[in-house]
Design an enzyme around this catalytic site. Structure first.
Site, PDB file in Angstrom:
ATOM      1  N   HIS A 107      -3.875   6.968   1.903  1.00  0.00           N
ATOM      2  CA  HIS A 107      -4.011   5.671   0.630  1.00  0.00           C
ATOM      3  C   HIS A 107      -5.420   5.404   1.666  1.00  0.00           C
ATOM      4  O   HIS A 107      -5.596   5.501   1.605  1.00  0.00           O
ATOM      5  CB  HIS A 107      -3.136   4.730   0.854  1.00  0.00           C
ATOM      6  CG  HIS A 107      -3.393   3.310   0.881  1.00  0.00           C
ATOM      7  ND1 HIS A 107      -3.887   2.958  -0.257  1.00  0.00           N
ATOM      8  CD2 HIS A 107      -3.803   1.890   2.444  1.00  0.00           C
ATOM      9  CE1 HIS A 107      -3.673   1.646  -0.503  1.00  0.00           C
ATOM     10  NE2 HIS A 107      -3.953   1.094   1.096  1.00  0.00           N
ATOM     11  N   CYS A 139       0.824  -1.185   0.064  1.00  0.00           N
ATOM     12  CA  CYS A 139      -0.015   0.759  -0.011  1.00  0.00           C
ATOM     13  C   CYS A 139       0.801   1.308  -0.020  1.00  0.00           C
ATOM     14  O   CYS A 139       0.918   2.694  -0.113  1.00  0.00           O
ATOM     15  CB  CYS A 139      -1.499  -0.166   1.117  1.00  0.00           C
ATOM     16  SG  CYS A 139      -1.758  -1.310   1.191  1.00  0.00           S
ATOM     17  N   ASN A 179     -10.330  -0.617  -1.412  1.00  0.00           N
ATOM     18  CA  ASN A 179      -8.366  -0.501  -1.898  1.00  0.00           C
ATOM     19  C   ASN A 179      -7.798  -0.798  -2.882  1.00  0.00           C
ATOM     20  O   ASN A 179      -7.859  -1.889  -3.263  1.00  0.00           O
ATOM     21  CB  ASN A 179      -8.578  -1.016  -0.521  1.00  0.00           C
ATOM     22  CG  ASN A 179      -6.948  -1.057  -0.478  1.00  0.00           C
ATOM     23  OD1 ASN A 179      -6.309  -0.952  -0.891  1.00  0.00           O
ATOM     24  ND2 ASN A 179      -6.074  -1.256   0.904  1.00  0.00           N
TER      25      ASN A 179
HETATM   26  N1  ACO Z   1     -19.300 -10.254   5.533  1.00  0.00           N
HETATM   27  C1  ACO Z   1     -20.241  -9.904   6.045  1.00  0.00           C
HETATM   28  N2  ACO Z   1     -19.713 -10.306   7.037  1.00  0.00           N
HETATM   29  C2  ACO Z   1     -18.785 -10.663   7.633  1.00  0.00           C
HETATM   30  C3  ACO Z   1     -17.563 -10.407   5.752  1.00  0.00           C
HETATM   31  C4  ACO Z   1     -18.765  -9.696   5.023  1.00  0.00           C
HETATM   32  N3  ACO Z   1     -17.620  -9.640   3.627  1.00  0.00           N
HETATM   33  N4  ACO Z   1     -15.878 -10.449   6.796  1.00  0.00           N
HETATM   34  C5  ACO Z   1     -16.509 -10.705   7.647  1.00  0.00           C
HETATM   35  N5  ACO Z   1     -17.304 -10.825   7.944  1.00  0.00           N
HETATM   36  C6  ACO Z   1     -17.268 -11.449   9.597  1.00  0.00           C
HETATM   37  C7  ACO Z   1     -17.021 -12.070  10.301  1.00  0.00           C
HETATM   38  O1  ACO Z   1     -17.033 -13.468   9.897  1.00  0.00           O
HETATM   39  C8  ACO Z   1     -17.331 -11.454  11.657  1.00  0.00           C
HETATM   40  O2  ACO Z   1     -18.532 -12.405  12.571  1.00  0.00           O
HETATM   41  P1  ACO Z   1     -18.140 -13.747  13.619  1.00  0.00           P
HETATM   42  O3  ACO Z   1     -18.310 -12.558  14.149  1.00  0.00           O
HETATM   43  O4  ACO Z   1     -19.688 -13.885  13.305  1.00  0.00           O
HETATM   44  O5  ACO Z   1     -17.473 -14.461  13.358  1.00  0.00           O
HETATM   45  C9  ACO Z   1     -17.840 -10.787  11.481  1.00  0.00           C
HETATM   46  O6  ACO Z   1     -18.057 -10.619  10.220  1.00  0.00           O
HETATM   47  C10 ACO Z   1     -16.389  -9.684  12.002  1.00  0.00           C
HETATM   48  O7  ACO Z   1     -14.885 -10.426  11.496  1.00  0.00           O
HETATM   49  P2  ACO Z   1     -14.408  -9.376  11.592  1.00  0.00           P
HETATM   50  O8  ACO Z   1     -12.925 -10.028  10.929  1.00  0.00           O
HETATM   51  O9  ACO Z   1     -13.306  -9.296  13.170  1.00  0.00           O
HETATM   52  O10 ACO Z   1     -13.968  -7.752  10.712  1.00  0.00           O
HETATM   53  P3  ACO Z   1     -14.264  -6.400  11.697  1.00  0.00           P
HETATM   54  O11 ACO Z   1     -15.222  -5.910  12.659  1.00  0.00           O
HETATM   55  O12 ACO Z   1     -12.437  -6.463  12.025  1.00  0.00           O
HETATM   56  O13 ACO Z   1     -13.880  -6.099  10.078  1.00  0.00           O
HETATM   57  C11 ACO Z   1     -12.568  -5.001   8.600  1.00  0.00           C
HETATM   58  C12 ACO Z   1     -12.580  -5.838   9.192  1.00  0.00           C
HETATM   59  C13 ACO Z   1     -13.433  -4.133   7.720  1.00  0.00           C
HETATM   60  C14 ACO Z   1     -11.342  -5.680   7.692  1.00  0.00           C
HETATM   61  C15 ACO Z   1     -11.812  -3.756   9.891  1.00  0.00           C
HETATM   62  O14 ACO Z   1     -11.068  -4.935  10.842  1.00  0.00           O
HETATM   63  C16 ACO Z   1     -10.965  -2.996   9.279  1.00  0.00           C
HETATM   64  O15 ACO Z   1     -11.620  -1.724   9.227  1.00  0.00           O
HETATM   65  N6  ACO Z   1      -9.599  -3.290   9.483  1.00  0.00           N
HETATM   66  C17 ACO Z   1      -8.593  -2.889   9.033  1.00  0.00           C
HETATM   67  C18 ACO Z   1      -7.710  -2.908   8.114  1.00  0.00           C
HETATM   68  C19 ACO Z   1      -7.911  -2.541   6.719  1.00  0.00           C
HETATM   69  O16 ACO Z   1      -9.117  -2.334   7.116  1.00  0.00           O
HETATM   70  N7  ACO Z   1      -7.251  -3.416   5.573  1.00  0.00           N
HETATM   71  C20 ACO Z   1      -7.276  -2.523   4.022  1.00  0.00           C
HETATM   72  C21 ACO Z   1      -6.629  -3.563   3.125  1.00  0.00           C
HETATM   73  S1  ACO Z   1      -4.904  -2.870   4.128  1.00  0.00           S
HETATM   74  C22 ACO Z   1      -4.444  -1.583   3.934  1.00  0.00           C
HETATM   75  O17 ACO Z   1      -4.693  -0.641   2.953  1.00  0.00           O
HETATM   76  C23 ACO Z   1      -3.686  -0.859   4.789  1.00  0.00           C
END
Ligand code: ACO
Length: 349
Positions: A276, A114, A306
């Protein structure tokens, strides 16, 4: 001392729009979940067989070269940033050199995910400032759609990413009122495995345990790429989302402030921050932490997802095309990603 200026900028995104609802064909997810967590409404997917990371980079490069009033023949160095290259090796730089029928110039590939474009820009900036090159093409491009786990198993990662490319041509200027003021590069490899694609690679621990003594000769011979890796979905990216979020919201503001402090500016002086496009929630958190107004930050993740190394040049190009960036504006580019690596560049347009 010479400065580097962005003399031309271009972007390319594939025609094919994939909405959040379109992803329901492949996995259990919802428009609501994706928008709430990431801000993404849709992304672009490249044509599966006709478009590659390089071909998209070439399209963006053609526009940047033309807008810089130069030709592919005049380019004297290429820096290409991507994490989704056409081949494991060679890199995309030489493929772009070939596609644009360029002279036998140097082509460097940057693998900083990234932060790749800002790192690439910084490398190019050094070559311009020393007078070594006069026309450097810097490209960030990704074809993520080809390498994502588009099943429910991979949904926490795959819904975030999209395809596209952006490019700039850097040229020297003696005008001290214009160009790149400074660039700032950082890394912390302690969390390298938190956001990574482990395979294929030479780390040799993709078997889930390290008891190599129990492996037979055939298993050891095929450690680089094996059926087991395919069966266990070990050929897809891994992300610990919450850990990425926590680090990103600290490092983004830090590296932006570093650039401002270095040049004697304050947050109120920023005309446009191009973060980014990792996740809209991260960008909003950074905006709030720095006390920036909405009109000081440009986001377009809603429409492209992204696009990793392509996200900064795509957002910069789009903001410029919409007239949001004008001559004399103070523009800050900032990125954070896998590695972890993070970087910023402050420039006067
Ligand atoms: N659709 C529906 N449900 C989903 C999805 C989806 N696409 N993905 C995960 N879930 C579910 C999981 O199965 C989990 O269910 P459960 O509670 O029944 O087990 C629940 O949602 C929560 O899952 P997590 O993986 O803990 O999701 P989180 O709430 O952390 O959100 C996310 C994920 C959006 C990636 C978040 O962690 C985040 O914003 N992280 C920042 C990282 C990021 O944005 N990275 C981008 C790429 S890296 C970069 O560019 C720097």
């Amino acid at each position: 001392m010479l400065r580097s200026k962005i003399a031309g900028i271009g972007m390319y995104v594939p025609e094919h729009v994939v909405t959040n609802n379109d992803l329901l064909k492949y996995m259990e997810t919802s428009d609501e979940w994706i928008q709430e967590r990431t801000g993404i409404k849709e992304r672009r997917y490249a044509h599966r067989t006709e478009e590659t990371t390089t071909t998209m980079g070439v399209e963006a490069a053609k526009i940047a070269i033309q807008r810089a009033n130069t030709t592919a023949d005049e380019i004297d160095f290429i820096v290409f940033a991507t994490l989704s290259p056409d081949y494991y090796f060679p890199g995309c730089g030489v493929l772009l050199q070939r596609a644009l029928h360029m002279k036998e110039i140097g082509a460097l590939d940057v693998r900083n995910q990234c932060s790749g474009f800002v790192y690439a820009l910084s490398v190019a900036d050094q070559f311009i400032k020393t007078g070594m090159y006069k026309n450097i093409l810097v490209v960030g491009a990704e074809k993520h759609s080809f390498g994502l786990d588009l099943t429910t198993r991979g949904r926490n990662v795959s819904v975030i990413f999209g395809d596209g490319a952006g490019a700039v041509v850097l040229q020297p200027t003696e005008n001290i009122e214009q160009g790149i003021l400074s660039t700032h590069l950082h890394s912390d490899g302690n969390s390298a495995e938190i956001l990574a694609m482990y395979n294929p690679g030479t780390h040799a621990n993709h078997w889930g345990d390290k008891n190599y003594a129990s492996f037979d000769d055939a298993e050891i011979a095929n450690m680089f790429m094996s059926k087991k890796m395919i069966d266990n979905a070990e050929l897809f990216p891994f992300m610990d989302g919450p850990s990425v979020f926590k680090k990103a919201i600290v490092k983004f503001p830090e590296v932006i402030m570093e650039a401002l402090n270095k040049n004697g500016y304050q947050t109120t002086d920023i005309t446009t921050l191009i973060p980014h496009q990792a996740n809209l929630r991260i960008a909003q958190f950074v905006q709030q932490k720095l006390g920036l107004r909405d009109d000081q930050v440009y986001n377009n993740i809603q429409h492209y997802g992204n696009t990793t190394a392509a996200s900064v040049p795509i957002a910069l190009c789009e903001a410029w095309e919409k007239g949001k960036i004008k001559k004399g504006d103070l523009v800050c580019l900032a990125a954070f990603g896998s590695g972890f690596t993070w970087a910023s560049a402050l420039l006067k347009w």
